[in-house]
Scaffold this motif. Structure first.
Motif, mmCIF file in Angstrom:
data_model
loop_
_atom_site.group_PDB
_atom_site.id
_atom_site.type_symbol
_atom_site.label_atom_id
_atom_site.label_comp_id
_atom_site.label_asym_id
_atom_site.label_seq_id
_atom_site.Cartn_x
_atom_site.Cartn_y
_atom_site.Cartn_z
ATOM 1 N N THR A 1 56.337 35.318 -25.261
ATOM 2 C CA THR A 1 55.665 35.295 -26.561
ATOM 3 C C THR A 1 56.134 36.429 -27.463
ATOM 4 N N GLU A 2 56.576 37.545 -26.877
ATOM 5 C CA GLU A 2 57.063 38.684 -27.662
ATOM 6 C C GLU A 2 58.071 39.457 -26.830
ATOM 7 N N VAL A 3 59.106 39.962 -27.490
ATOM 8 C CA VAL A 3 60.141 40.723 -26.773
ATOM 9 C C VAL A 3 60.503 41.975 -27.560
ATOM 10 N N THR A 4 60.927 43.010 -26.835
ATOM 11 C CA THR A 4 61.455 44.220 -27.450
ATOM 12 C C THR A 4 62.909 44.366 -27.030
ATOM 13 N N LEU A 5 63.779 44.520 -28.019
ATOM 14 C CA LEU A 5 65.218 44.567 -27.782
ATOM 15 C C LEU A 5 65.817 45.861 -28.311
ATOM 16 N N LYS A 6 66.865 46.292 -27.631
ATOM 17 C CA LYS A 6 67.644 47.442 -28.075
ATOM 18 C C LYS A 6 68.680 46.959 -29.090
ATOM 19 N N VAL A 7 68.819 47.679 -30.196
ATOM 20 C CA VAL A 7 69.888 47.411 -31.161
ATOM 21 C C VAL A 7 70.832 48.606 -31.155
ATOM 22 N N MET A 8 72.024 48.394 -31.670
ATOM 23 C CA MET A 8 73.045 49.444 -31.671
ATOM 24 C C MET A 8 73.710 49.517 -33.044
ATOM 25 N N PRO A 9 74.200 50.704 -33.425
ATOM 26 C CA PRO A 9 74.942 50.804 -34.693
ATOM 27 C C PRO A 9 76.220 49.964 -34.642
#
Length: 304
Positions: A172-180
C-alpha cells in the motif's frame, strides 16, 4: 469480473479478508500495464490500487521518497527529475515492448522488480526499497523496513516483496532511495564485433578500474540504423557494442579515454556524450529491438 477499488489500507484489509472467506484469489493491479506478462490470472475479482496515488513525502536532501503504491510512475519520475535525482536502478518502461499505453505505478515497478542496464553497478529495485506498508495474505497490515538503510532487525521483507508480482502481499505504501543524476555520461561504441569478441571486450571493460556503469552488445540482426534521435550509429548489418561511464565531467572524460586505450585491440571506439548517450541507453533499458513492431517484434521474449 468484479473490480474492487480501494481508498486506503483499511479497504485493502477488508477486501483481502473477504477473498479469504470466499476462497477467491485476487488479481492485484495499479494501472494493469504489465498484465500481459506471464500467465493470465484465474480469478473473478480484481483489486485496483490506482486510487492510492499520493506522494506521502519527498525529502530530496535525505534522498528518500515515500509513495502510495498506486502513484503513477511517470509523475514520480518527473517529480524527482525536477530535483536532478533518479532511481539509480533505471526502471524499465514496458509500454514499447508490450504495445500498451505508457502507464504504470510505483507498486507495479516494485512488484515486477524490473531494472535497467545500471543494475550491474547500482543493484535492482530490491536494493533501493527501504521500507513498505503492506497487507498479508491473512488480511493483516504490516510494516517492514523504514526510512534509512541500516534499520532492519529480523527478516528483511523488502527484499522478498520486490519482484514477487503480488503473490506475497498487497503493498500500500513504499519508501525508496533516490540518487543524484550523474553530471556527465560517456558511451564508447565498438562496431562490427562478433558475439565472442564483444563478450571479451565487455569482460575487459567491466573488469577494468574505470567504473563502467553499463555494457551491452547488439548483434547485427537486432540493430537498425537511424534509430530515432540517435542518427546513424551503425551501417546496415553492423553490430554495436556499447560501454557507459558516468560521473562528474572530468572523471567521465578521463575514464572514457583510458578505457578507449584499453579496448584498442578490439578496434577504434567512437564516443557519444550526454543526451545522445542517454537516449541510446533508454533504448537498451526498454529492449526496443524486441518491441512490438520492431525487428524482432514477432518473437517471444524471455526474461532470465
Amino acid at each position: 469480473m468484479d473490480t474492487l477499488k480501494v481508498r486506503d489500507a483499511k479497504d485493502v484489509e477488508e477486501v483481502v479478508r473477504a477473498a479469504i472467506a470466499n476462497e477467491q484469489p485476487l488479481e492485484i493491479i495499479g494501472h494493469g500495464s504489465k498484465r500481459s506478462i506471464g500467465h493470465a490470472m484465474a480469478t473473478n475479482a480484481v483489486l485496483d490500487l490506482s486510487a492510492l496515488n499520493a506522494v506521502t513525502s519527498y525529502e530530496p536532501n535525505e534522498l528518500i521518497v515515500t509513495l502510495q503504491a498506486g502513484a503513477p510512475l511517470a509523475d514520480v519520475l518527473a517529480l524527482i527529475d525536477a530535483k536532478n535525482q533518479q532511481f539509480a536502478f533505471e526502471p524499465m518502461d514496458t509500454a514499447p515492448l508490450l504495445g500498451t499505453p505508457a502507464l504504470g505505478t510505483i507498486g507495479g515497478m516494485i512488484a515486477a522488480g524490473l531494472a535497467g542496464p545500471r543494475r550491474i553497478r547500482a543493484g535492482g529495485a530490491r536494493d533501493h526499497l527501504l521500507g513498505a506498508h503492506a497487507v498479508s495474505g491473512f488480511g493483516d497490515s504490516f510494516k517492514t523496513g523504514g526510512k534509512v538503510v541500516k534499520n532492519v532487525t529480523g527478516y528483511d521483507l523488502c527484499k522478498l516483496l520486490a519482484g514477487s508480482w503480488g503473490t506475497l502481499s498487497v503493498m500500500t505504501e513504499v519508501t525508496l532511495k533516490v540518487m543524484p543524476k550523474p553530471e556527465a555520461e560517456r558511451t564508447l561504441l565498438l562496431r562490427g564485433l562478433d558475439d565472442a569478441a564483444a563478450n571479451k571486450a565487455m569482460t575487459a571493460a567491466l573488469g577494468s578500474p574505470y567504473d563502467v556503469s553499463a555494457a551491452a552488445h547488439l548483434p547485427k540482426s537486432t540493430f537498425r540504423t537511424k534509430t530515432e534521435g540517435l542518427g546513424d550509429l551503425a551501417s546496415d548489418g553492423e553490430s554495436l557494442t556499447m560501454l557507459r561511464l558516468e560521473g562528474i565531467t572530468s572523471s567521465a572524460a578521463h575514464r572514457a579515454g583510458s578505457l578507449r586505450d584499453l579496448l584498442a585491440p578490439f578496434g577504434a571506439a567512437a564516443l557519444i556524450e550526454d543526451a545522445p548517450s542517454a537516449a541510446l541507453w533508454a533504448m537498451i533499458r526498454d529492449v526496443l529491438p524486441f518491441a512490438a513492431g520492431g525487428a524482432l517484434g514477432a518473437w517471444p521474449v524471455w526474461r532470465i
